[in-house]
Motif scaffolding. Structure first.
Motif, PDB file in Angstrom:
ATOM      1  N   TYR A 184       0.825  -1.207   0.000  1.00 14.89           N
ATOM      2  CA  TYR A 184       0.000   0.000   0.000  1.00 14.89           C
ATOM      3  C   TYR A 184       0.861   1.260   0.000  1.00 14.89           C
ATOM      4  O   TYR A 184       0.409   2.348  -0.406  1.00 14.89           O
ATOM      5  CB  TYR A 184      -0.927   0.013   1.221  1.00 14.89           C
ATOM      6  CG  TYR A 184      -0.321   0.661   2.440  1.00 14.89           C
ATOM      7  CD1 TYR A 184      -0.555   2.002   2.735  1.00 14.89           C
ATOM      8  CD2 TYR A 184       0.540  -0.039   3.292  1.00 14.89           C
ATOM      9  CE1 TYR A 184       0.025   2.613   3.836  1.00 14.89           C
ATOM     10  CE2 TYR A 184       1.121   0.561   4.389  1.00 14.89           C
ATOM     11  CZ  TYR A 184       0.859   1.883   4.659  1.00 14.89           C
ATOM     12  OH  TYR A 184       1.449   2.490   5.745  1.00 14.89           O
ATOM     13  N   LEU A 185       2.099   1.132   0.446  1.00 20.13           N
ATOM     14  CA  LEU A 185       2.986   2.296   0.537  1.00 20.13           C
ATOM     15  C   LEU A 185       3.285   2.900  -0.831  1.00 20.13           C
ATOM     16  O   LEU A 185       3.756   4.034  -0.916  1.00 20.13           O
ATOM     17  CB  LEU A 185       4.287   1.907   1.239  1.00 20.13           C
ATOM     18  CG  LEU A 185       4.142   1.576   2.732  1.00 20.13           C
ATOM     19  CD1 LEU A 185       5.431   0.970   3.279  1.00 20.13           C
ATOM     20  CD2 LEU A 185       3.759   2.809   3.538  1.00 20.13           C
ATOM     21  N   SER A 186       2.995   2.154  -1.889  1.00 22.80           N
ATOM     22  CA  SER A 186       3.183   2.704  -3.231  1.00 22.80           C
ATOM     23  C   SER A 186       2.229   3.862  -3.511  1.00 22.80           C
ATOM     24  O   SER A 186       2.457   4.645  -4.431  1.00 22.80           O
ATOM     25  CB  SER A 186       2.976   1.606  -4.283  1.00 22.80           C
ATOM     26  OG  SER A 186       1.635   1.130  -4.260  1.00 22.80           O
ATOM     27  N   CYS A 187       1.181   3.977  -2.696  1.00 23.14           N
ATOM     28  CA  CYS A 187       0.211   5.067  -2.867  1.00 23.14           C
ATOM     29  C   CYS A 187       0.653   6.355  -2.184  1.00 23.14           C
ATOM     30  O   CYS A 187       0.018   7.399  -2.351  1.00 23.14           O
ATOM     31  CB  CYS A 187      -1.146   4.653  -2.299  1.00 23.14           C
ATOM     32  SG  CYS A 187      -1.886   3.195  -3.041  1.00 23.14           S
ATOM     33  N   VAL A 188       1.696   6.268  -1.396  1.00 27.92           N
ATOM     34  CA  VAL A 188       2.132   7.403  -0.572  1.00 27.92           C
ATOM     35  C   VAL A 188       3.180   8.228  -1.318  1.00 27.92           C
ATOM     36  O   VAL A 188       4.140   7.682  -1.868  1.00 27.92           O
ATOM     37  CB  VAL A 188       2.716   6.907   0.763  1.00 27.92           C
ATOM     38  CG1 VAL A 188       3.243   8.080   1.590  1.00 27.92           C
ATOM     39  CG2 VAL A 188       1.672   6.121   1.544  1.00 27.92           C
ATOM     40  N   CYS A 189       2.985   9.540  -1.339  1.00 27.85           N
ATOM     41  CA  CYS A 189       3.958  10.446  -1.952  1.00 27.85           C
ATOM     42  C   CYS A 189       5.007  10.812  -0.897  1.00 27.85           C
ATOM     43  O   CYS A 189       4.692  11.466   0.103  1.00 27.85           O
ATOM     44  CB  CYS A 189       3.266  11.710  -2.446  1.00 27.85           C
ATOM     45  SG  CYS A 189       4.382  12.886  -3.237  1.00 27.85           S
ATOM     46  N   PRO A 190       6.251  10.372  -1.058  1.00 26.66           N
ATOM     47  CA  PRO A 190       7.263  10.592  -0.017  1.00 26.66           C
ATOM     48  C   PRO A 190       7.622  12.053   0.167  1.00 26.66           C
ATOM     49  O   PRO A 190       7.706  12.818  -0.798  1.00 26.66           O
ATOM     50  CB  PRO A 190       8.466   9.782  -0.516  1.00 26.66           C
ATOM     51  CG  PRO A 190       8.277   9.671  -1.995  1.00 26.66           C
ATOM     52  CD  PRO A 190       6.796   9.627  -2.220  1.00 26.66           C
ATOM     53  N   ASP A 191       7.834  12.433   1.416  1.00 26.24           N
ATOM     54  CA  ASP A 191       8.263  13.795   1.752  1.00 26.24           C
ATOM     55  C   ASP A 191       9.789  13.809   1.812  1.00 26.24           C
ATOM     56  O   ASP A 191      10.392  13.546   2.848  1.00 26.24           O
ATOM     57  CB  ASP A 191       7.659  14.208   3.093  1.00 26.24           C
ATOM     58  CG  ASP A 191       8.021  15.633   3.481  1.00 26.24           C
ATOM     59  OD1 ASP A 191       8.766  16.290   2.723  1.00 26.24           O
ATOM     60  OD2 ASP A 191       7.564  16.085   4.554  1.00 26.24           O
ATOM     61  N   GLU A 192      10.414  14.128   0.707  1.00 29.12           N
ATOM     62  CA  GLU A 192      11.874  14.070   0.601  1.00 29.12           C
ATOM     63  C   GLU A 192      12.564  15.111   1.482  1.00 29.12           C
ATOM     64  O   GLU A 192      13.750  14.973   1.794  1.00 29.12           O
ATOM     65  CB  GLU A 192      12.297  14.256  -0.856  1.00 29.12           C
ATOM     66  CG  GLU A 192      11.763  13.185  -1.810  1.00 29.12           C
ATOM     67  CD  GLU A 192      12.395  11.824  -1.578  1.00 29.12           C
ATOM     68  OE1 GLU A 192      13.468  11.766  -0.942  1.00 29.12           O
ATOM     69  OE2 GLU A 192      11.818  10.809  -2.012  1.00 29.12           O
TER      70      GLU A 192
END
Length: 386
Positions: free
Chosen positions: A194-202
């Motif tokens: 499911y983490l593929s749906c999350v936009c990472p905060d770089e």
């Protein structure tokens, strides 16, 4: 075949990852409990609870849930929402609404992700259709109480089929609770896709290489061994940095560690966007637990093929295969933990090999969600036929 999957917000990483595949095999409706106590979890961070109590389409109550519309069937996603003062008393009423929903929609199988709370006991009227995932065969040392024991005993008595996620505790679980082995279903966790749906905060990621501990702070997490081990690690590898990301109360004094330049302690709730960014860029992760069942942190790491150092407790050695996709060390041993960290930090070819093996193991075959969903789908059909 109609399945009701009753999830918990604190297990939403497992629930969403599993449902992505389960809904492709059967008609599965996801029902998530939301209360003032349970508003934050791995996949959901609710800032303001919906002001009505009842059963609602999830995105009608919480539009932010729509970000998962490409991952699960959003039209079969509901929330059982209980809000306001005395919400625990109201929960008895909202769970009667849940019982009515389950009855009217004639679900063939009711899959609980966690032993029902006392206010959910009314649903045991449909217990013959139930199956339960037992994430913790035995409660963690910090989470045991009379109420927890009552809920667990009721669930293990009334629910016909119980899913265990590791084999290490199978025999002890059966013997302790006097459960017939025929009631046990052996399964496992896979990577938290499911983490593929999350936009990472770089912006939360440091410029230097680091290793990562992530998760809620609790005594069994073993930080009282990891932090002292870092002093020895720093002597051998001055460039080795540790990030400890997770909120909670420490059971020991961390003042001296907060002042060390090579340890970054982020003692607060870590949103998914930050967690994903940290995992993606970590050299490897560490789970120095003193007791455990299986670990969602390991499955989060594997979603990005990040290797893990873990301790030899519970089901962790089944998830972290020593010298194959990570390293296993004795629990409560700061010296051996430091040795493993130094070894992995000084040999990047090992982390590369472990990452490749994680990718091979968890995208296909018996460790993939596809295989797990297919096996549980057969168990659903077995419940219907009996």
């Amino acid at each position: 075949m109609k399945v009701a999957y009753l999830g918990k917000i604190q297990l939403s990483d497992v629930d969403l990852s599993y449902l992505h595949h389960a809904q492709q095999l059967a008609d599965v409706t996801f029902i998530l409990e939301v209360t003032p106590r349970y508003m934050r979890g791995p996949a959901f961070n609710i800032k303001n609870i919906y002001t009505k109590s009842g059963l609602f389409k999830a995105v009608e109550a919480y539009p932010e849930f729509e970000k998962y519309k490409e991952f699960i069937d959003i039209n079969k996603f509901y929330v059982l929402n209980t809000c306001g003062r005395f919400w625990q008393l109201k929960a008895f009423w909202t769970n009667l609404l849940l019982l009515k929903f389950l009855w009217r929609n004639k679900f063939d199988v009711i899959h609980w992700a966690w032993p029902p709370n006392i206010y959910e006991f009314c649903t045991y009227l449909l217990r013959k259709k139930m199956i339960l995932t037992v994430h913790d065969p035995f409660p963690h040392t910090a989470h045991d109480s009379f109420i927890v024991r009552l809920r667990r005993k009721a669930a293990f008595r009334f629910i016909p089929k119980l899913i265990l996620l590791n084999k290490a505790q199978r025999s002890d679980f059966i013997n302790y609770y006097h459960i017939a082995p025929s009631r046990i279903i052996d399964s496992k966790l896979s990577s938290y896709t499911y983490l593929s749906c999350v936009c990472p905060d770089e912006s939360t990621v440091p410029q230097h290489p680091y290793m990562l501990f992530v998760g809620r702070i609790s005594p069994y997490k073993g930080l009282d061994y990891l932090l002292p081990a870092m002093k020895r690690v720093h002597e051998a590898c001055p460039d080795c940095k540790l990030i400890v990301a997770g909120g909670g109360k420490y059971h020991f004094d961390i003042t001296e560690y907060q002042e060390l330049s090579y340890i970054d302690i982020r003692n607060r709730f870590i949103p998914d966007e930050e967690m994903v960014a940290l995992i993606r860029h970590a050299t490897f992760m560490i789970c120095p637990y003193t007791d455990a069942t299986q670990s969602g942190v390991v499955m989060s790491a594997y979603a990005f093929c990040t290797p893990v150092i873990a301790t030899n407790v519970g089901g962790l050695p089944e998830m972290v295969e020593h010298q194959r996709n990570g390293l296993i060390v004795p629990e409560k041993d700061a010296e051996r933990l430091a040795d493993s960290i130094i070894t992995l930090w000084q040999h990047p070819e090992l982390t590369a090999a472990f990452s490749k093996q994680i990718e091979l193991s968890y995208t296909m075959g018996s460790l993939s969600w596809q295989h797990i969903a297919e096996q549980l789908n057969k168990e659903y059909q077995h419940i219907i036929s009996h």
